[in-house]
Enzyme design. Structure first.
Site, mmCIF file in Angstrom:
data_model
loop_
_atom_site.group_PDB
_atom_site.id
_atom_site.type_symbol
_atom_site.label_atom_id
_atom_site.label_comp_id
_atom_site.label_asym_id
_atom_site.label_seq_id
_atom_site.Cartn_x
_atom_site.Cartn_y
_atom_site.Cartn_z
ATOM 1 N N LYS A 1 -0.517 3.695 -2.496
ATOM 2 C CA LYS A 1 -1.421 4.827 -2.031
ATOM 3 C C LYS A 1 -0.833 6.181 -2.002
ATOM 4 C CE LYS A 1 -5.046 1.908 0.197
ATOM 5 N NZ LYS A 1 -4.087 0.543 0.546
ATOM 6 N N LYS B 1 2.282 5.595 9.300
ATOM 7 C CA LYS B 1 1.170 4.859 8.590
ATOM 8 C C LYS B 1 1.772 3.471 7.987
ATOM 9 C CE LYS B 1 -3.248 4.503 7.148
ATOM 10 N NZ LYS B 1 -3.441 3.023 7.409
ATOM 11 N N SER C 1 0.757 -1.113 0.058
ATOM 12 C CA SER C 1 0.003 -0.162 0.003
ATOM 13 C C SER C 1 0.757 1.469 -0.332
ATOM 14 C CB SER C 1 -0.988 -0.109 1.173
ATOM 15 O OG SER C 1 -2.082 -0.900 1.061
ATOM 16 N N SER D 1 -5.721 3.784 5.207
ATOM 17 C CA SER D 1 -5.133 2.681 3.958
ATOM 18 C C SER D 1 -6.002 2.096 3.692
ATOM 19 C CB SER D 1 -3.844 1.928 4.350
ATOM 20 O OG SER D 1 -3.203 1.694 3.267
#
Length: 487
Positions: free
Chosen positions: A50, A210, A47, A107
């Protein structure tokens, strides 16, 4: 101060194997590499993908392709994405700003897909745009297949490319970068929590993180951290576990701070330079084409009726070109004719013009539109016969134009946002000043430190000027509010 940008928490892949390891550490101010290992090896980004999804979302908002308040309709494709997800339902409508928060903080895979479909119409089209953007940013070994990062064949990147993307996010969109440091985010009354808050207490000075994971990728992380004047960006691919990755990232950041010079001239990377063949990516931008034209086509003559009367502008122009002393007389004659439709001589206007035109050639007519002769004799005759003083309209009396003074003393200011670093605030002030030269001329750019960041202010404005500035900036979806004297 530490700001960490990890985009991740994708679903599990059916592939079962250990993820290779890679790392990259750079001085974010200059882009200088401080440490690297397997930095150009193509691996599964999970991810971290993203980050590109959100970069394009910020770009699309800036270009006017979409707004933060656009209501996005959730497709079946988006609603059926694997966790981590927001829990969007097919047919549901939700503002783009909430999808951005969900993708940045939680996320959420369904939110990332919905963003891509809202901007490009389909996830496949959005992936193509992601690849064009990656190429323009200099991410030479990255290929995207989706907007969220769940494992898919050919969906690959490198530690170097993701570090490059993290640096562009910081410099290209400082007004949105605070999203990556949020511990929580509100989405339509629902509080979303950062998916790995443990690092906040484990690393001194951390104010945001994150994280993300897929089995094929391992535990990946891209992080940005500030200490004093130093700014470090690092990336880890293929961590063995959450704890191992967090410890490794802390080690890399500490190493970066120890190797980076105390002071350095910041060299921002600059926004991507798209090729002219990418019209959608050039929305709202100026395209400059290098090189001079090789051939200039000769313009065609504009057809006109042979008997047409020269206009007032033509008469005045011809008179000025031929004999400047007769300009006033020609203007008087043209004005009198335009008003009354009558001339003082015996010949008709058509006869006067044709009398001085050259005879038609005896052979075949190639161009039936003959050029009109300059009415030289007419202009000279009118200059002698017409009294200028009688025909010229009286000059209007001079008018005094005044500008009302702005009300109040210049003790007002406007705030254009709060940013994670003094450098980011200064860049926003400079960019805003250049785009609003008319309203901000003479204003002082000031960065004010607060407990939660750095406020970007324009000071030394009157109340009217401050109000006018905020109206213009708010109309462009930019943050702006007025700060009164003594505030």
């Amino acid at each position: 101060m530490l700001v960490l940008i990890l985009m991740g928490s994708g679903g599990f892949s059916t592939q079962v194997h250990a993820a290779p390891y890679a790392e990259m550490v750079v001085d974010a101010r200059t882009g200088e590499v401080l440490r690297s290992r397997n930095a150009d090896t193509r691996l599964h980004p999970a991810s971290l993908t993203k980050m590109m999804t959100l970069y394009i979302a910020f770009e699309a908002v800036e270009n006017g392709e979409i707004s933060l308040d656009t209501m996005v309709r959730v497709s079946r494709n988006a609603s059926q994405e694997e966790p981590s997800k927001l829990g969007l339902r097919e047919g549901q409508r939700i503002k783009l700003r909430y999808l951005i928060r969900a993708a940045a903080v939680k996320s959420a895979n369904d939110a990332a897909t919905a963003i891509g479909e809202a901007i490009e119409g389909s996830e496949a089209a959005f992936a193509r745009r992601m690849n064009r953007t990656a190429k323009a940013l200099g991410m030479t070994r990255t290929t995207f297949r989706n907007a969220h990062g769940l494992t898919r064949e050919g969906h690959m990147s490198t530690a170097r490319d993701m570090t490059t993307l993290g640096r562009h996010l910081y410099f290209d969109y400082p007004e949105y970068f605070h999203l990556f440091s949020k511990v929580t985010a509100n989405v339509e009354g629902r509080t979303l929590y950062n998916t790995n808050r443990k690092f906040l207490g484990a690393y001194s000075g951390a104010d945001g993180i994150k994280t993300g994971y897929t089995r094929a990728a391992g535990f990946n992380l891209t992080a940005s951290a500030h200490r004093g004047n130093k700014h470090i960006i690092a990336t880890v691919f293929g961590g063995r576990s959450t704890a191992w990755r967090n410890a490794k990232m802390a080690e890399l950041l500490d190493l970066g701070f120890s190797r980076a010079p105390a002071s350095a001239t910041t060299r921002a990377p600059g926004k991507p330079n798209y090729a002219p063949s990418d019209p959608l990516l050039m929305a709202g931008k100026t395209v400059r084409v290098n090189g001079a034209p090789r051939r200039s086509l000769r313009p065609k003559a504009r057809p006109a009726a042979p008997a047409a009367l020269p206009s007032q502008e033509m008469l005045l122009a011809e008179a000025g070109a031929q004999e400047s002393t007769s300009l006033d007389a020609a203007a008087a004659e043209a004005l009198a004719f335009a008003t009354t439709g009558q001339r003082s001589d015996a010949l008709s206007p058509t006869e006067e013009v044709i009398a001085e035109a050259p005879a038609a050639p005896a052979g075949p007519v190639i161009n039936p539109v003959s050029p009109m002769a300059r009415p030289k004799t007419l202009m000279q005759q009118r200059a002698q016969d017409t009294p200028v003083a009688a025909a010229r309209p009286a000059a209007p009396e001079p008018q005094l134009v005044t500008r009302s003074a702005s009300s109040g003393d210049p003790n007002w200011a406007v705030n254009v946002g709060r940013y994670p670093s003094e450098g980011a605030a200064e860049r926003v002030l400079l960019t805003t000043a250049l785009s609003e030269i008319e309203t901000l001329e003479g204003a002082d750019r000031k960065v004010v430190r607060s407990p939660t960041g750095f406020d970007a202010n324009f000071a030394g404005l009157t109340r009217d000027a401050a109000d006018r500035t905020c109206q213009r900036l708010n109309a462009r979806n930019m943050t702006c509010f007025m700060v009164g004297p003594g505030a």
